[in-house]
Motif scaffolding. Structure first.
Motif, mmCIF file in Angstrom:
data_model
loop_
_atom_site.group_PDB
_atom_site.id
_atom_site.type_symbol
_atom_site.label_atom_id
_atom_site.label_comp_id
_atom_site.label_asym_id
_atom_site.label_seq_id
_atom_site.Cartn_x
_atom_site.Cartn_y
_atom_site.Cartn_z
ATOM 1 N N UNK A 1 11.549 -8.696 -0.405
ATOM 2 C CA UNK A 1 10.608 -7.691 -0.909
ATOM 3 C C UNK A 1 9.347 -7.703 -0.048
ATOM 4 N N UNK A 2 8.920 -6.512 0.379
ATOM 5 C CA UNK A 2 7.702 -6.355 1.173
ATOM 6 C C UNK A 2 6.541 -5.939 0.270
ATOM 7 N N UNK A 3 5.371 -6.520 0.516
ATOM 8 C CA UNK A 3 4.154 -6.145 -0.198
ATOM 9 C C UNK A 3 3.056 -5.870 0.823
ATOM 10 N N UNK A 4 2.369 -4.754 0.642
ATOM 11 C CA UNK A 4 1.308 -4.355 1.574
ATOM 12 C C UNK A 4 -0.053 -4.654 0.968
ATOM 13 N N UNK A 5 -0.999 -5.092 1.822
ATOM 14 C CA UNK A 5 -2.373 -5.358 1.411
ATOM 15 C C UNK A 5 -3.302 -4.598 2.351
ATOM 16 N N UNK A 6 -4.441 -4.162 1.817
ATOM 17 C CA UNK A 6 -5.400 -3.476 2.685
ATOM 18 C C UNK A 6 -6.251 -4.506 3.416
ATOM 19 N N UNK A 7 -7.217 -4.026 4.187
ATOM 20 C CA UNK A 7 -8.041 -4.924 5.000
ATOM 21 C C UNK A 7 -8.905 -5.852 4.160
ATOM 22 N N UNK A 8 -9.049 -5.538 2.852
ATOM 23 C CA UNK A 8 -9.790 -6.408 1.947
ATOM 24 C C UNK A 8 -8.862 -7.293 1.116
ATOM 25 N N UNK A 9 -7.591 -7.375 1.562
ATOM 26 C CA UNK A 9 -6.595 -8.231 0.927
ATOM 27 C C UNK A 9 -6.282 -7.820 -0.514
ATOM 28 N N UNK A 10 -6.342 -6.537 -0.791
ATOM 29 C CA UNK A 10 -5.988 -6.023 -2.111
ATOM 30 C C UNK A 10 -4.589 -5.407 -2.045
ATOM 31 N N UNK B 1 -1.504 -3.071 -2.209
ATOM 32 C CA UNK B 1 -1.422 -1.620 -2.111
ATOM 33 C C UNK B 1 0.038 -1.187 -2.187
ATOM 34 N N UNK B 2 0.287 0.012 -2.705
ATOM 35 C CA UNK B 2 1.674 0.519 -2.665
ATOM 36 C C UNK B 2 2.087 0.781 -1.225
ATOM 37 N N UNK B 3 3.368 0.712 -0.992
ATOM 38 C CA UNK B 3 3.849 1.015 0.353
ATOM 39 C C UNK B 3 3.553 2.468 0.701
ATOM 40 N N UNK B 4 3.358 2.777 1.980
ATOM 41 C CA UNK B 4 3.048 4.157 2.382
ATOM 42 C C UNK B 4 4.102 5.137 1.889
ATOM 43 N N UNK B 5 3.711 6.371 1.775
ATOM 44 C CA UNK B 5 4.612 7.421 1.311
ATOM 45 C C UNK B 5 5.825 7.530 2.238
ATOM 46 N N UNK B 6 6.973 7.735 1.636
ATOM 47 C CA UNK B 6 8.260 7.879 2.328
ATOM 48 C C UNK B 6 8.754 6.576 2.956
ATOM 49 N N UNK B 7 8.055 5.459 2.724
ATOM 50 C CA UNK B 7 8.542 4.177 3.248
ATOM 51 C C UNK B 7 9.758 3.724 2.441
ATOM 52 N N UNK B 8 10.680 3.043 3.107
ATOM 53 C CA UNK B 8 11.864 2.509 2.427
ATOM 54 C C UNK B 8 11.928 1.006 2.648
ATOM 55 N N UNK B 9 12.224 0.279 1.572
ATOM 56 C CA UNK B 9 12.337 -1.179 1.613
ATOM 57 C C UNK B 9 13.766 -1.529 1.215
ATOM 58 N N UNK B 10 14.588 -1.893 2.211
ATOM 59 C CA UNK B 10 16.009 -2.104 1.950
ATOM 60 C C UNK B 10 16.519 -3.307 2.739
ATOM 61 N N UNK B 11 17.038 -4.305 2.014
ATOM 62 C CA UNK B 11 17.662 -5.488 2.627
ATOM 63 C C UNK B 11 16.757 -6.166 3.654
ATOM 64 N N UNK C 1 0.925 -7.162 5.796
ATOM 65 C CA UNK C 1 2.211 -7.011 5.128
ATOM 66 C C UNK C 1 2.850 -8.394 4.942
ATOM 67 N N UNK C 2 3.311 -8.659 3.728
ATOM 68 C CA UNK C 2 3.969 -9.926 3.406
ATOM 69 C C UNK C 2 5.386 -9.663 2.933
ATOM 70 N N UNK C 3 6.332 -10.406 3.504
ATOM 71 C CA UNK C 3 7.727 -10.329 3.061
ATOM 72 C C UNK C 3 8.062 -11.628 2.331
ATOM 73 N N UNK C 4 8.612 -11.519 1.117
ATOM 74 C CA UNK C 4 9.011 -12.683 0.324
ATOM 75 C C UNK C 4 10.525 -12.715 0.198
ATOM 76 N N UNK C 5 11.103 -13.868 0.562
ATOM 77 C CA UNK C 5 12.545 -14.097 0.467
ATOM 78 C C UNK C 5 12.786 -15.017 -0.729
#
Length: 307
Positions: free
Chosen positions: A185-194, A196-206, A222-226
């Protein structure tokens, strides 16, 4: 009646008990046990206690790696009797010595198997067998499976594509190890480490986050957690999306700096070669002058008039 008994036998088999015509029953509480790799596990096995005058044989085996091969022997043990109050300790097969321990209590109907520091090779079906040595028809067995879980290894995060406006990029994330297979699973953070939802039309798959038509707002952390059943691990990426011209200028600047260092190194190398050549020529000239010069003769001393 026969159909009813058949259905009852199937139910008991899947509950971990194998039914025999004897009075003895053997039970393993769960169909499946899960344990993390490197940990110790105890597989419980219970049976109806036998009179002290009768000898009970306990065996533990594992299903073979190849179907049709003999079962893998782990250990066996004969309980004490009135004729043999001090029996030999459990016989542990060479492959399991130092790792397999029988935790038994005959009077209490206990014949547990303990495995130390399990590995992925310990993924097997296991069978606990108990029988009356004096009456071979009086015995039973039960089976269960052991699943060794492997925590996800630290995943590797990569960026594929050019970090410029209007480009498409892919962020990939993969763990080399993990049983069962990890979920990403990918999680996005802004420059203030808050968060954020993934950008529009982004896909997170496998484990692959695809970003389309990226802009300055796509920049961030961007942080990916396995993750699997026992643990999780993560990796991070920082994206800085730039206008195409700025990106080109920055690349040209880097190339210019590298080129300058290479040119300076060549220039210094040429100077060193020239200095070395000049020193060699001077040394050679001095040696030649010394060889051409006639040997010096000491002047004749005037004779002493008193002689």
């Amino acid at each position: 009646m026969a159909a009813t008994l058949g259905i009852l036998g199937i139910c008991l088999l899947f509950s971990g008990v194998r039914v025999t015509s004897s009075a003895m029953s053997v039970t393993i509480a769960a169909k499946q046990y899960k344990i993390a790799r490197g940990d110790d596990v105890v597989i419980p096995c219970t049976f109806t206690p036998q009179p002290a005058a009768e000898s009970v044989r306990i065996t533990w085996t594992a299903a073979p790696d190849v179907a049709g091969d003999p079962a893998i022997k782990i250990l066996s043990f004969n309980s004490p009797t009135q004729y043999n109050p001090n029996p030999n300790p459990p016989k542990v097969q060479t492959k399991y010595k130092g790792r397999a321990i029988l935790k038994q209590d005959i009077a209490g109907g206990k014949a547990d198997l303990q495995l130390l520091k399990v590995t992925s090779a310990d993924n097997h079906f296991y069978e606990c067998g108990v029988e009356n040595v004096d009456n071979e028809e009086d015995g039973g067995s039960a089976t269960t499976s052991l699943i060794v879980l492997v925590a996800p290894s630290t995943p590797v995060c990569k960026v594929e594509g050019t970090l410029e406006y209007s480009q498409d990029v892919r962020l990939s994330c993969r763990s080399e190890e993990g049983t069962p297979a990890p979920v990403y699973k990918w999680q996005r953070y802004d420059t203030n480490n808050r968060p954020q939802p993934n950008p529009e039309k982004a896909t997170d798959l496998n484990g692959v986050l695809s970003l389309y038509n990226i802009t300055k707002e796509t920049s961030g952390f961007f942080t990916c957690t396995s993750t699997n059943e026992i643990r999780s691990a993560s990796c991070n990426l920082t994206l800085a999306v730039m206008p195409p011209r700025l990106a080109s200028m920055r690349m040209a600047s880097v190339d210019g700096i590298v080129g300058a260092f290479v040119g300076l190194a060549i220039f210094l190398g040429v100077i060193c070669i020239c200095i070395s050549f000049c020193c060699w020529m001077d040394d050679r000239r001095d040696r030649r002058d010394c060889s051409d010069r006639p040997p010096s003769v000491p002047p004749n001393k005037p004779k002493d008039p008193r002689i």
